[in-house]
Each structure stands twice: as C-alpha cells, then as structure tokens.
Design a protein around this motif. Structure first.
Motif, PDB file in Angstrom:
ATOM      1  N   LYS A  97     -10.899-112.065 -23.790  1.00 51.47           N
ATOM      2  CA  LYS A  97     -11.852-111.222 -23.380  1.00 51.47           C
ATOM      3  C   LYS A  97     -12.149-109.981 -24.089  1.00 51.47           C
ATOM      4  CE  LYS A  97     -12.708-113.567 -19.303  1.00 51.47           C
ATOM      5  NZ  LYS A  97     -13.651-114.414 -18.990  1.00 51.47           N
ATOM      6  N   THR A  98     -11.405-109.772 -25.313  1.00 50.60           N
ATOM      7  CA  THR A  98     -11.461-108.757 -26.050  1.00 50.60           C
ATOM      8  C   THR A  98     -13.058-108.795 -27.224  1.00 50.60           C
ATOM      9  OG1 THR A  98     -10.087-109.991 -27.657  1.00 50.60           O
ATOM     10  CG2 THR A  98      -9.250-108.147 -26.341  1.00 50.60           C
ATOM     11  N   LEU A 101     -15.250-105.989 -26.899  1.00 47.98           N
ATOM     12  CA  LEU A 101     -15.199-104.787 -27.272  1.00 47.98           C
ATOM     13  C   LEU A 101     -15.939-104.816 -28.655  1.00 47.98           C
ATOM     14  CD1 LEU A 101     -13.847-102.022 -27.926  1.00 47.98           C
ATOM     15  CD2 LEU A 101     -11.763-103.120 -28.822  1.00 47.98           C
TER      16      LEU A 101
ATOM     17  N   PRO B  84     -11.167-105.025 -22.356  1.00 45.57           N
ATOM     18  CA  PRO B  84     -11.009-105.821 -23.658  1.00 45.57           C
ATOM     19  C   PRO B  84      -9.649-105.268 -24.304  1.00 45.57           C
ATOM     20  CG  PRO B  84     -12.579-104.273 -23.832  1.00 45.57           C
ATOM     21  CD  PRO B  84     -12.174-104.005 -22.560  1.00 45.57           C
ATOM     22  N   LEU B  85      -8.395-105.711 -24.011  1.00 39.92           N
ATOM     23  CA  LEU B  85      -7.106-105.299 -24.491  1.00 39.92           C
ATOM     24  C   LEU B  85      -6.556-106.177 -25.460  1.00 39.92           C
ATOM     25  CD1 LEU B  85      -5.764-103.502 -21.333  1.00 39.92           C
ATOM     26  CD2 LEU B  85      -7.322-102.413 -23.234  1.00 39.92           C
ATOM     27  N   TYR B  86      -6.097-105.741 -26.618  1.00 41.61           N
ATOM     28  CA  TYR B  86      -5.156-106.497 -27.409  1.00 41.61           C
ATOM     29  C   TYR B  86      -3.839-106.501 -26.874  1.00 41.61           C
ATOM     30  CZ  TYR B  86      -9.150-107.368 -30.480  1.00 41.61           C
ATOM     31  OH  TYR B  86     -10.564-107.743 -30.851  1.00 41.61           O
ATOM     32  N   PRO B  87      -3.098-107.501 -26.226  1.00 45.03           N
ATOM     33  CA  PRO B  87      -1.989-107.383 -25.684  1.00 45.03           C
ATOM     34  C   PRO B  87      -1.032-106.836 -26.831  1.00 45.03           C
ATOM     35  CG  PRO B  87      -2.520-109.560 -25.462  1.00 45.03           C
ATOM     36  CD  PRO B  87      -3.788-108.702 -25.940  1.00 45.03           C
ATOM     37  N   ASP B  88      -0.957-107.453 -27.917  1.00 45.85           N
ATOM     38  CA  ASP B  88       0.274-107.112 -29.004  1.00 45.85           C
ATOM     39  C   ASP B  88      -0.049-105.839 -29.534  1.00 45.85           C
ATOM     40  OD1 ASP B  88      -2.160-107.900 -30.229  1.00 45.85           O
ATOM     41  OD2 ASP B  88      -1.444-109.243 -31.636  1.00 45.85           O
ATOM     42  N   TYR B  94      -4.273 -99.250 -30.665  1.00 43.66           N
ATOM     43  CA  TYR B  94      -5.474 -99.998 -30.232  1.00 43.66           C
ATOM     44  C   TYR B  94      -6.806 -98.736 -29.940  1.00 43.66           C
ATOM     45  CZ  TYR B  94      -8.546-101.825 -26.608  1.00 43.66           C
ATOM     46  OH  TYR B  94      -9.803-102.281 -25.823  1.00 43.66           O
ATOM     47  N   PHE B  97      -8.061 -98.043 -33.139  1.00 44.99           N
ATOM     48  CA  PHE B  97      -9.153 -99.145 -33.651  1.00 44.99           C
ATOM     49  C   PHE B  97     -10.350 -99.265 -32.880  1.00 44.99           C
ATOM     50  CE2 PHE B  97     -10.321-103.530 -32.543  1.00 44.99           C
ATOM     51  CZ  PHE B  97     -11.080-103.753 -33.721  1.00 44.99           C
ATOM     52  N   ALA B  98     -10.334 -98.967 -31.738  1.00 47.48           N
ATOM     53  CA  ALA B  98     -11.578 -98.834 -30.887  1.00 47.48           C
ATOM     54  C   ALA B  98     -12.454 -97.583 -31.422  1.00 47.48           C
ATOM     55  CB  ALA B  98     -11.352 -98.433 -29.414  1.00 47.48           C
ATOM     56  N   GLN B 145     -10.563 -96.453 -23.823  1.00 48.89           N
ATOM     57  CA  GLN B 145     -11.273 -97.275 -25.034  1.00 48.89           C
ATOM     58  C   GLN B 145     -12.879 -97.156 -24.882  1.00 48.89           C
ATOM     59  OE1 GLN B 145     -14.024-100.261 -25.044  1.00 48.89           O
ATOM     60  NE2 GLN B 145     -12.745-100.423 -23.086  1.00 48.89           N
TER      61      GLN B 145
END
Lengths: 255, 311
Positions: A97-98, A101, B84-88, B94, B97-98, B145
C-alpha cells in the motif's frame, strides 16, 4: 526527471539492503564464471592443438571464440534472473500500500515508471559490471579487440533493458510478485524463441518473426556491428513496454 | 477552501459514493463519520487525487482535482488507512524520501524532517527500521509522512486506528496543535474523537451524506425531547409514580441505585418542579442533571433510522 531519480534511488537502497540482490548476483556470477572458464578452457585446448598440428589457416580469435559465446550465454542467464529483480517494482508497492504515497505526491506517473526502470537497470548494470572481470582477465592475458567487446556489452545491456521493461510491465499487472516474475520470464522467453518459427513460417512471415525475435539482434552487436535497425528494435521494445505499463497503471485508477 | 460538488464514484457496477456536496473552509477541522464501507476512504482518495471521480467536481484552493492534480498534490498531505510505509527503511530515510518526492529540495528537506521527527515524538526511533516499530510508532511515522512537506491541507484517514489509549491521546493532541494552522479533514470510528477535534461533522452513510453540521447544530436538530437524570438517596417506590404524574414527562426509566432517566418535552424546564417534589416527599435528592445527546446517539440515530425507513 528529478522525481524519477529520487524514486530510483529509494528502490536502489531497498535492493542493496535486501538479501535478494546478493543472492541473485552470487548465483549469476557463479553460473557465468563456470560457463566462461569452460569456454576459455576449450579455447586454450584448441589453440594448444593448433600449435601442435601447426595447422594453417585456422583462425583462433579470442573475440569470436571466447567473448562472443560468453556474452551470449550471459544473456540467457539474464533472461532467467531479471524477472526476479523486476518482480517487486510495482507488485510490492501495491501489496504494501505504499503506492499511494507516490500517487498522492506531485509526481507524474511516467516519472514513477522511469524511476523503477532506472533502478532495475542500474542493478543489472552493476551485476554485468562485476562479471566483466572475466573480459578484463582476457585483456591481461591476450589481445582481444576492444571494439566488439564494447558493442557486445552495449547489446547485452540493451537486451537486458528489454527484459527489464517486460518485467516492469508485468509487475504493474498484479500485486503478486511470483505472478509478475513468471509473466516476465514467460514473455521474455517467448520473444526469445519466436524466431525459431521462422523456418517453418515461409519467407515473409519468417523474416518478420526473425526481426521480432529478441536474440537475433544481439548477434550483430556481439560481432561489433551497431546497426540502426537493431538499436531501433531494442529502444522501441523498451518504450512500448513502458508505455503499456503506463496505460495499465493509469486505467487501474479508473476502475 | 475545498469545494465538493455532486461527487459520485462507481467501482464497476457498485456505487461507492453518490452525489456528495460539501464545503470545507480554510482552517477548518472537519470530521468524516460513517460506518465501514460508507465511502469515507473513497472520498478521501478522490480529494487527494489518487482516484478520479466518476462524475462531479472537486476544487481545492480553486484548482480542479482532474485538471490540476499536480498543483493540488503539492498542497495536500495524505495519510491513508494503511500508512504507506516501506518496512525496510529507517524512519529518517523514509521521511527524507517522502519530503523529496513531494518536491522539497536542498537544506529545507533535512530541516523539515528534523522538525516533523520532533513534533511527532519520533526522536528515539529515528534510526530504527520501520518494519520493526510498534503499530503506534508506525502510525506516527505515517502522520509525519503526511505533514513533512508542510501542506496547507491534511487528509487523515482514521489516524488513531489501532493505537492504545495513551497513543490516541497523543495523536489527538498533535492533530489539535496542527488544527491551528491547517485545514484538516479526518475520518474516524471513534466518536468522542470527532467531538473533541472537529468543528464540523459530515456523516456519511451508504455513500450519501446523512448530515452536515456543527456538533451543537446536530444535537439540537436531532433532539425531539430533553432528558434528565435524577438520583435520590431514599428508596421510594412512589418516586416513579409521582414523576409519571407530571404532565410534561414523556417516560420514566428506572436505572440502577435509585437513578431515574426522564424523557420530557422540549423546553419544559422541569428541574424546579422535580426538585420541589423531591424536597416535599423527602426523597433525599442526590443529583439532578440534564443529559445531552452524545455524538454516538446522533450517529446511531442517523444511520439506523434511515435503515428502518428503507426496511
């Protein structure tokens, strides 16, 4: 363009942070190196024989007998490995669901796609760069012609670009990485073998099939020929797939 | 200023929202309220230019979401239901980036990230990997974010879902602070939250607006009767009887421990009368207070009454 690079950089960070990249690169290098040294071994055996028999007129050429088949084999390995690199591109964004963004950011869809494509291409280029130690080795030992080596690598990169563009497109179709990988592999392989039907198909259709086949264009690059028609083929193949990807992602929003 | 006119969205044959029309003024805090599947998230997705509407228009600061979506996306910070999170990635990477992908450049990016890390209380975890954070921290990163590029408008889809009560209070406080300088649209299941944060409520049910009003307005318009709560010390059986004998009392409901809930006619001001009765009959008056309709009551009334009509 700036946004595409921002997105590409994030993807690259994620590649180099994940074990997938290292496993894939290691497997790629092991298989490629095995093939390369076998070819080199065969070459040295032949040149030894030629020296003993003092056979005249046998042209033992490093480019033709080692580099060309090595790169040809490399493109086969890339065919199998690139789907694994590209499968995450959009499938993972959708699953995690990213993607929202990126969609809610002031970025054009084409910049997102370009970013994803760039990231995968850089990863593939890094893998090919590491594997080029083999050719460096040949330059130390013998005197291969640099011209065909350069065009050969250009051809391999362009072909990899085709696989990557197929992979990006396939990844936009689904949120399942496995499905994306299988589709990429299947379609790439099909574009590879489509030329095999040429003989059975008759002259005109045969020529068309031959031209469509992805592998046929690589041969001239490996021989040191940069043909406009080959360049046009590869570039339009890449652009067409990225265009399809754009269509798919755009129409997803309307459903 | 957000103007929504006749907004309709179909997903295939299913109609998610139908003819929504409402406005949100600059600096206002508006709450979306509605049961699951009512169309809150769809509306928010359209406002943040992720989905195109099937018909109708949305204008934000004069820009149309369809024609000038890029301009609008610059002004909006959006927190979807699932952050909307990138877990890594680490929290700081993050957020960098946002900020960058939303168009921030140069030194401003770093400063903005530091600021938002501070205001969302993420300082302790800023170097940690997002995938390993607790749900509460992840939600805060999601909120960070949405506001890192300092947008004028914040669209928050259930910002406190899945948090524990202390975290909810923290996030709520943060939103209240943001309300001073931002236009905020938020949706929530937690009804008291809306009461506390929002100036106005839009109740959506089955894709249509059931009510748009301020909290006081909603309460007033829905009140067909007044309610009083009476508690007495002495156990007196005649209490109920006497109360029922009052003309303006519609019903008496005995509760626990000598408590009575009275439903009376609007503007009847029965407190004096009841107090007099209590004194005269020596009930031992402990408490007598008016009960106002909570948002929960309103919500249930609006969404359930409508169903009843349909059934």
């Amino acid at each position: 363009m700036r946004s595409a690079w921002i997105i590409a950089k994030r993807d690259l960070g994620s590649f180099f942070n994940s074990p997938i990249f290292y496993v894939v690169t290691t497997v790629f290098l092991i298989i490629y190196s095995f093939i390369f040294f076998n070819i080199l071994n065969f070459f040295s055996f032949q040149s030894f024989q030629a020296g003993q028999l003092q056979a005249m007129g046998i042209n033992l050429n490093l480019n033709e007998m080692v580099i060309e088949p090595s790169l040809q084999n490399m493109s086969v390995i890339l065919l199998m490995i690139i789907p694994i690199i590209t499968m995450r591109s959009f499938a993972d964004e959708k699953k995690m669901k990213t993607f929202r963004l990126l969609l809610s950011s002031p970025v054009h869809l084409r910049e997102i796609i370009l970013g994803k494509f760039l990231a995968c291409m850089i990863v593939v280029a890094v893998m090919i760069l590491i594997s080029s130690y083999s050719v460096g080795f040949l330059f130390l030992l013998g005197e291969p012609e640099p011209g065909p080596v350069i065009t050969g690598y250009l051809g391999v990169l362009l072909m990899a670009g085709c696989f990557v563009s197929v992979g990006i497109f396939a990844s936009s179709l689904t949120d399942n990485q496995i499905i994306a990988a299988v589709l990429t592999f299947g379609f790439s392989l099909f574009m590879w073998v489509i030329g095999w039907g040429a003989q059975a198909a008759g002259s005109t259709t045969g020529q068309v099939l031959q031209y469509i086949s992805i592998v046929d264009h690589l041969e001239r690059f490996l021989k040191g020929l940069v043909n406009t028609s080959d360049l046009v083929y590869y570039l339009s193949f890449i652009l067409f797939n990225l265009f399809l990807c754009h269509r798919v992602l755009d129409s997803n929003r309307w459903r | 200023m957000i103007e929504v006119e006749n907004l309709t969205k179909h997903y295939g044959p299913r109609r998610a929202i139908n003819n929504l029309t409402f406005q949100v003024a600059q600096g206002e805090v508006v709450g979306f309220l509605g049961p699951n599947g009512a169309g809150k998230s769809t509306t928010m997705n359209i406002l943040s230019c992720i989905l195109p509407a099937s018909s109708g228009t949305v204008r934000i600061q004069g820009y149309d979401t369809f024609e000038h979506s890029l301009e609008i996306r610059k002004m909006i910070g959006y927190l979807p239901e699932t952050p909307p999170l990138y877990p890594d990635m680490s929290v700081r990477d993050y957020l960098m980036f946002a900020a960058r992908v939303r168009g921030m450049t140069g030194k401003r990016t770093g400063n903005a990230v530091e600021k938002v890390i501070g205001s969302c209380s993420l300082t302790d975890v800023s170097h940690r990997i997002i995938g390993r954070l607790s749900k509460g921290y992840q939600q805060r990163v999601g909120l960070a974010q949405a506001m890192v590029h300092d947008p004028d408008i914040l669209i928050l889809d259930e910002p406190t879902i899945g948090l524990d009560p202390i975290q909810i209070i923290e996030i709520r406080k943060l939103i209240q602070e943001l309300a001073a300088s931002h236009t905020i649209i938020l949706s929530s299941h937690i009804l008291p939250e809306i009461t506390q944060i929002c100036q106005r409520v839009i109740i959506i049910n089955e894709g249509e607006i059931a009510a748009v009003d301020s909290l006081e307005g909603l309460t007033a318009s829905l009140r067909k009767s007044e309610r009083l709560s009476l508690t007495v010390r002495n156990e007196a059986k005649q209490v109920e009887e006497k109360l029922n004998s009052l003309e303006q009392v519609l019903s008496v409901l005995p509760g626990e421990k000598n408590q009575f809930l009275l439903e009376c006619e609007l503007n009847s001001n029965l407190q004096d009368e009841i107090a007099r009765l209590a004194l005269e009959n020596q009930w031992g008056l402990v408490e007598l207070k008016p009960l106002s309709l909570t948002l929960e009551d309103i919500f249930l009334k609006l969404t359930i009454e409508e169903k009843d009509v349909q059934a």
